[in-house]
Write a protein that holds these residues in place. Sequence first.
Motif, short mmCIF file in Angstrom:
data_model
loop_
_atom_site.label_atom_id
_atom_site.label_comp_id
_atom_site.label_asym_id
_atom_site.label_seq_id
_atom_site.Cartn_x
_atom_site.Cartn_y
_atom_site.Cartn_z
N GLU A 84 0.81 -1.21 0.00
CA GLU A 84 0.00 0.00 0.00
C GLU A 84 0.85 1.28 0.00
N ARG A 85 1.94 1.26 -0.74
CA ARG A 85 2.78 2.45 -0.81
C ARG A 85 2.03 3.64 -1.40
N GLU A 86 1.21 3.39 -2.41
CA GLU A 86 0.48 4.49 -3.03
C GLU A 86 -0.51 5.10 -2.05
N ARG A 87 -1.20 4.28 -1.28
CA ARG A 87 -2.14 4.81 -0.28
C ARG A 87 -1.40 5.53 0.83
N LEU A 88 -0.25 4.99 1.24
CA LEU A 88 0.54 5.66 2.27
C LEU A 88 1.06 7.00 1.77
N ARG A 89 1.44 7.04 0.50
CA ARG A 89 1.88 8.32 -0.07
C ARG A 89 0.77 9.36 -0.03
N ARG A 90 -0.46 8.94 -0.35
CA ARG A 90 -1.58 9.87 -0.29
C ARG A 90 -1.83 10.35 1.14
N GLU A 91 -1.68 9.45 2.11
CA GLU A 91 -1.84 9.87 3.50
C GLU A 91 -0.77 10.88 3.88
N ALA A 92 0.46 10.62 3.47
CA ALA A 92 1.56 11.55 3.78
C ALA A 92 1.30 12.92 3.16
N GLU A 93 0.78 12.93 1.95
CA GLU A 93 0.47 14.20 1.31
C GLU A 93 -0.66 14.92 2.03
N ARG A 94 -1.64 14.16 2.50
CA ARG A 94 -2.75 14.78 3.23
C ARG A 94 -2.26 15.44 4.52
N TYR A 95 -1.31 14.80 5.18
CA TYR A 95 -0.75 15.36 6.41
C TYR A 95 0.34 16.40 6.14
N ARG A 96 0.61 16.64 4.85
CA ARG A 96 1.63 17.60 4.42
C ARG A 96 3.01 17.25 5.00
N LEU A 97 3.36 15.99 4.89
CA LEU A 97 4.66 15.50 5.37
C LEU A 97 5.53 15.18 4.16
N GLN A 98 6.15 16.19 3.60
CA GLN A 98 6.94 16.01 2.39
C GLN A 98 8.12 15.08 2.62
N GLY A 99 8.70 15.12 3.81
CA GLY A 99 9.80 14.21 4.10
C GLY A 99 9.39 12.76 4.01
N LEU A 100 8.19 12.45 4.48
CA LEU A 100 7.69 11.08 4.39
C LEU A 100 7.37 10.72 2.94
#
Length: 234
Positions: A84-100
């Motif tokens: 679920e890397r793609e879903r995790l990436r979307r979560e990271a973007e939602r939280y505005r965590l560019q480092g993640l």
Amino acid sequence: MSGSTPGGLGVVELNVGGVAYAASLATLTSQPNSQLHAWFAPGGDGVPKDAKGRHFLDRDGVLFRYVLDFLRDGTLALPECFRERERLRREAERYRLQGLVDLIAEDSRRVPGCITVGYRGSFQFGKDGLADVKFRKLSRILVCGRVSLMRDVFGETLNESRDPDHGLAERYTSRFFLKHSFLEQAFDMLFEQGFKLVGSAGSGTAGSATELKPGVDVEENRWNHYNEFVFVRE
């Protein structure tokens, strides 16, 4: 903020999509430009609370564990065969965590491997005075390789319905195919994940003695072909 103490050292109880968590206020606000900082920093926007008084985030509760790991130590450690890397990436973007977001992209390019893409197709010709018109016609795009690798690359576009051993990820299969018929889309997904084309081969599939199925155009059948493309990530 309720549930915390001065200095940002208190414990904040969370309900993330129905999954309970507890984290220090210092952890939740460790990334100044993040949405979490905007919510939980003193004087921040805040979030609603559930019936038990926990701060409620309407996001993916299972994936939030990796968000917390990143907030705590700035690293990303995903389990083997993580799908679920793609879903995790979307979560990271939602939280505005560019480092993640950057770490997820780096992790997806880390595992070496080989994927073969094949398709059976033809060139269909125009009719009724449009004999010069032709376009590529694909029946199905097949992908072969290690199951976990193909899941990482193709994500939700991967169709596993023909494969009998759904639960085993660290194995190889030639039974997967894609849910779409756009060859360039498959190539783009491979290139985005750091794969390079290292070889290809093609051949005709129809002989003059081949008995045609009902409804198959004779001229089109002459142009049937099968192609394979080998992609490698080192």
